[in-house]
Design a protein around this motif. Structure first.
Motif, short mmCIF file in Angstrom:
data_model
loop_
_atom_site.label_atom_id
_atom_site.label_comp_id
_atom_site.label_asym_id
_atom_site.label_seq_id
_atom_site.Cartn_x
_atom_site.Cartn_y
_atom_site.Cartn_z
N ARG A 1 10.49 99.18 52.30
CA ARG A 1 11.35 99.45 53.18
C ARG A 1 11.24 98.35 54.33
O ARG A 1 10.19 98.61 54.97
CB ARG A 1 11.61 100.70 53.63
CG ARG A 1 12.71 101.00 54.43
CD ARG A 1 14.13 100.70 54.03
NE ARG A 1 14.64 101.26 53.03
CZ ARG A 1 15.53 100.98 52.26
NH1 ARG A 1 16.40 100.13 52.50
NH2 ARG A 1 15.90 101.81 51.07
N VAL A 2 12.10 97.52 54.74
CA VAL A 2 12.01 96.59 55.68
C VAL A 2 13.13 96.60 56.70
O VAL A 2 14.25 96.24 56.26
CB VAL A 2 11.90 95.17 55.45
CG1 VAL A 2 11.76 94.20 56.74
CG2 VAL A 2 10.53 95.08 54.48
N GLY A 3 13.11 97.37 57.89
CA GLY A 3 14.35 97.86 58.84
C GLY A 3 15.27 98.31 58.01
O GLY A 3 15.31 99.52 57.19
N ALA B 1 12.57 94.97 50.11
CA ALA B 1 11.90 93.93 49.59
C ALA B 1 11.25 94.53 48.30
O ALA B 1 10.36 95.58 48.32
CB ALA B 1 10.88 93.15 50.62
N LEU B 2 11.41 93.84 47.23
CA LEU B 2 10.69 94.13 45.94
C LEU B 2 9.68 92.96 45.63
O LEU B 2 9.88 91.54 45.74
CB LEU B 2 11.57 93.85 44.75
CG LEU B 2 11.15 93.81 43.37
CD1 LEU B 2 10.30 95.12 42.99
CD2 LEU B 2 12.19 93.68 42.36
N LEU B 3 8.38 93.29 45.55
CA LEU B 3 7.35 92.31 45.04
C LEU B 3 6.47 92.62 43.71
O LEU B 3 6.31 93.60 43.50
CB LEU B 3 6.25 92.32 46.43
CG LEU B 3 7.02 92.13 47.82
CD1 LEU B 3 5.73 92.13 48.86
CD2 LEU B 3 7.74 90.88 48.07
N THR B 4 6.71 91.49 43.05
CA THR B 4 6.09 91.70 41.62
C THR B 4 4.93 90.50 41.63
O THR B 4 5.39 89.46 41.30
CB THR B 4 7.00 91.63 40.70
OG1 THR B 4 7.67 90.32 40.71
CG2 THR B 4 8.08 92.47 40.90
N GLY C 1 19.56 94.71 56.64
CA GLY C 1 20.01 95.05 55.30
C GLY C 1 19.92 94.34 54.21
O GLY C 1 20.44 94.76 53.21
N GLY C 2 19.36 93.08 54.20
CA GLY C 2 19.40 92.40 53.08
C GLY C 2 18.36 92.56 51.87
O GLY C 2 17.50 93.71 52.19
N LEU D 1 20.97 88.96 47.72
CA LEU D 1 19.65 88.94 47.24
C LEU D 1 18.98 87.66 47.56
O LEU D 1 19.62 86.59 46.96
CB LEU D 1 19.45 89.31 45.76
CG LEU D 1 18.05 89.30 45.15
CD1 LEU D 1 16.99 90.24 45.75
CD2 LEU D 1 18.05 89.49 43.64
N LEU D 2 17.94 87.55 48.20
CA LEU D 2 17.18 86.10 48.20
C LEU D 2 15.91 86.45 47.35
O LEU D 2 15.22 87.20 47.54
CB LEU D 2 16.75 85.84 49.53
CG LEU D 2 15.86 84.94 49.85
CD1 LEU D 2 16.40 83.51 49.58
CD2 LEU D 2 15.52 84.88 51.47
N VAL D 3 15.93 85.22 46.61
CA VAL D 3 14.39 85.53 45.54
C VAL D 3 13.62 84.20 45.94
O VAL D 3 13.91 83.04 46.21
CB VAL D 3 15.02 85.20 44.20
CG1 VAL D 3 13.63 85.47 43.22
CG2 VAL D 3 16.06 86.48 43.81
N ILE D 4 12.29 84.41 46.04
CA ILE D 4 11.20 83.41 46.12
C ILE D 4 10.55 83.59 44.91
O ILE D 4 9.69 84.43 44.65
CB ILE D 4 10.33 83.42 47.47
CG1 ILE D 4 11.28 83.41 48.72
CG2 ILE D 4 9.39 82.28 47.42
CD1 ILE D 4 10.55 83.14 49.86
#
Length: 691
Positions: free
Chosen positions: A204-206, A210-213, A82-83, A52-55
């Motif tokens: 869904r990205v490819g 991605a979770l955006l809050t 798949g990330g 998981l990558l978090v910004i």
């Protein structure tokens, strides 16, 4: 695997602290939660070892300055392959197709963005009053959940809860976009279901996700300053958040599961049932809400009472008039014996220079005069100090020259054994050579580079003080990490009957194992075995007088089969396939074997025939993974393919020779390499030299 949190320019120190702490609490026993800046995202091979990558929250404009272009290309390729990605507040604005922020005010920002995980516009702020670097715009906003879109959402016994908000946006017309699911709406702006404003979306990205809050479900109100006047009069923002914090925690756990990550404490049936029945206080497994257990007392004992007496005379010189040992990183209080009352100290939280929340508490050291006064198994069930000392004396076989482990400091739950020694220099200098600090659980364990984690029970983990003479030219201190790693493997594989237990060394300082096959699993003919990490070594160095004061940290998964495998699991599997009945290790026996084996090797290295590591070179190569392996040097343009030959005997550098397209050596083109210091997997064929 890693959870990587962006910590570069623009990130809010508060948001970064809450993000890292919450993730370590929830998933820290399965993943290393580490920070990374823009340079790291661009140059380090983080993708294949990142779950998981978090910004996190912060400022979108600095994100665009540092990440636009090549870094965003890497991030998007990682997710499409798949990330998993989580953008929080500013991170969510940044990951949308377009940002519209505070139009008509001095804070206005408008424009398209590169990642475009959400294909629409993120518009804010939803609630007025936002001020940068302030809590004036903070709010305890209510969100309405789309339980059908959340992992285990049907088991949640509530429809709405409150979470922290400060400057976030909403995802315009989110329901209209393909591959997008709304996970929650701002319920205060519901308008009876008309024009609902999406607070959280999943895209869904490819092959990825991605979770955006727009809100901050990762904020733990217990670590907000309720006395800050910017939170308003009582009942203020913090008070309202605390009232619904158990529900917020359940939502955050659901979001983590939705992202596909494994929780440290999976929901218990009891907890789910209570939540499903709509109880006001849904229960969770022990430790699941905070996820980080409380620090416990430290117990100090020695194999002989005289060693403890000598140590106490040294430590008393550090005690202040307040009766404390105050060091740069930690404060300790000595307790005269286990029969004395152990005081309860209140923890405080401060922020480090890196922007991470750090919990500080006075640590009690309980002095045990002799082995018989050490805690019993009823007090410290995971590690019995008296058993360790008995095993240590047995493994030594009456060799009275050996001293590593003579004195031991044990805590069931500590911050980090390495940090307590390495970051408190005066304390470390006062400790005898071979002094060991070990623990069952570390809540801020340290590894190479940025690695930090919560270690689970079942790992034999310790740090040791070693004084290495500077004048030993034939025995460079750089080899100590190799000796410790080799000692771990040899402490098992050199025992009669254990020779074929598949433990190996990965350069420069990791212990790997051949993963046992699962039930019904078969290895394809010619396919190499899957290798998994079971341990690692970290050596920190300070210069003092005519010697290096080394703090050696080591952790080896002994009994816990998760998240990869353990030494005992390897032994059980070996017994199964060979018909043997080899005994399993306890924490006490393995620590004793490792310390004795390392001391014997170190003595040979330092005092043998003065050829240093050459005396152990054959044993080392017998155990390591890399003989004749091919790797790529990424610091050269164009990249060069080389074959590993071994390590140099002066400073332990990796010896390689260039090869042509057919894999044949190119005579005269040899390269000597040092570890690159990154936190990612070098077995992928990527090694960079330090500048």
């Amino acid at each position: 695997m890693n959870v990587v949190v962006y910590s570069g320019e623009g990130t809010s120190r508060i948001s970064l602290a809450h993000t890292v702490r919450s993730l370590r609490a929830l998933v820290g026993q399965h993943y290393d939660v580490m920070k990374i800046d823009a340079k790291g995202l661009l140059t380090e091979p983080w993708e294949e070892s990142t779950a998981l990558l978090v910004i996190p929250g912060g400022r979108d404009i600095p994100y665009t300055k540092d990440l636009n272009g090549a870094v965003n290309d890497k991030i998007r390729a990682y997710v499409e392959a798949g990330g998993r990605f989580w953008g929080v507040c500013a991170g969510a604005y940044f990951a949308s197709d377009r940002i519209v922020f505070e139009v008509g005010t001095p804070l206005e920002v408008q424009g398209s963005r590169e990642l475009k995980f959400f294909k629409g516009e993120c518009r804010g702020v939803v609630y007025p009053g936002f001020v940068y670097d302030s809590e004036q715009g903070a709010n305890a906003v209510e969100i309405q959940l789309n339980k059908g879109a959340l992992a285990h959402g049907e088991k949640l016994g509530f429809e709405r809860t409150r979470v922290y908000f400060n400057g976030g946006g909403y995802f315009v017309d989110a329901e209209k976009y393909p591959d997008t699911q709304v996970l929650a709406w701002y319920s205060d702006n519901n308008n009876d279901g008309v024009d609902r404003k999406a607070a959280m979306v999943a895209c869904r990205v490819g092959q990825g996700f991605a979770l955006l809050t727009g809100v901050h479900p990762e904020y733990d109100p217990a670590h907000l300053d309720a006395g800050n006047p910017e939170y308003g009069p009582s009942p203020n923002v913090v008070t309202r958040l605390l009232e619904s914090d158990q529900e917020r925690t359940l939502v955050l756990r659901s979001l983590i599961t939705t992202l596909g990550l494994k929780l440290t404490h999976p929901d218990s049936e009891q907890g789910n049932a209570a939540a499903a029945e709509g109880g006001a206080n849904p229960t969770l497994p022990l430790g699941a809400i905070q996820g980080i257990p409380d620090i416990t007392p430290l117990y100090l004992a020695s194999v002989h009472p005289s060693y403890t007496d000598d140590l106490m005379r040294s430590l008393k010189g550090l005690i202040t008039t307040e009766g404390l040992i105050k060091e740069p990183n930690d404060t300790f209080q000595l307790i005269a014996s286990p029969q004395h009352a152990i005081p309860v100290h209140t923890s405080t939280i401060s922020e480090t220079a890196e922007g991470e929340g750090e919990e500080k508490i006075i640590k009690n050291i309980v002095i045990c005069a002799d082995i018989d006064s050490t805690p019993t198994a009823a007090t410290t069930p995971h590690f019995v100090m008296s058993d360790f000392f008995k095993h240590l004396q047995h493994v030594r076989q009456q060799d009275h020259r050996l001293k590593f482990g003579n004195s031991l400091l044990y805590g069931e739950v500590v911050t980090s054994t390495q940090t307590m020694l390495d970051k408190n220099f005066a304390l470390c200098k006062s400790l005898p050579d071979g002094f060991v600090c070990n623990a069952t659980i570390q809540v801020a364990g340290r590894g190479r580079g940025r690695n930090s984690w919560i270690s689970p029970p079942g790992c034999t983990q310790f740090s040791m003080v070693l004084r290495h003479p500077v004048q030993a030219r034939h025995a460079s201190a750089a080899f100590v990490q190799y000796l410790v790693a080799l000692a771990v493997v040899e402490s098992v594989c050199a025992l009669p009957g254990y020779e074929d237990v598949p433990l190996k060394l990965k350069w420069p300082n990791d212990i790997y194992a051949e993963a046992p096959l699962e039930e019904g699993e078969e290895r394809q003919p010619g396919a190499p075995p899957k290798m998994v990490k079971v341990g690692g070594v970290l050596v920190n160095s300070n210069f003092s007088g005519n010697e290096f004061l080394l703090v050696i940290g080591c952790g080896v998964n002994t009994t816990n089969p998760n998240p990869t495998t353990s030494i005992n699991h390897l032994i059980r599997y070996h017994n199964k396939v060979t018909g043997k009945n080899l005994a399993l290790f306890t924490q006490e026996t393995l620590l004793a074997h490792m310390l004795v084996k390392f001391e014997q090797m170190y003595d040979l290295f330092l005092h043998g025939d003065r050829t240093g590591f050459a005396q152990l070179e054959e044993t080392y190569y017998k155990r390591w993974l890399h003989s004749n392996a091919f790797i790529t040097l990424t610091t050269m343009t164009p990249h060069r393919k080389v074959r590993i030959q071994g390590i140099t005997l002066d400073y332990g550098l990796l010896r390689t020779v260039a090869v042509d397209e057919q894999g044949k050596d190119i005579v005269g083109e040899e390269f000597r390499l040092q570890p690159d210091g990154n936190s990612f997997d070098m077995l992928k064929g990527l090694i960079s030299t330090k500048s």
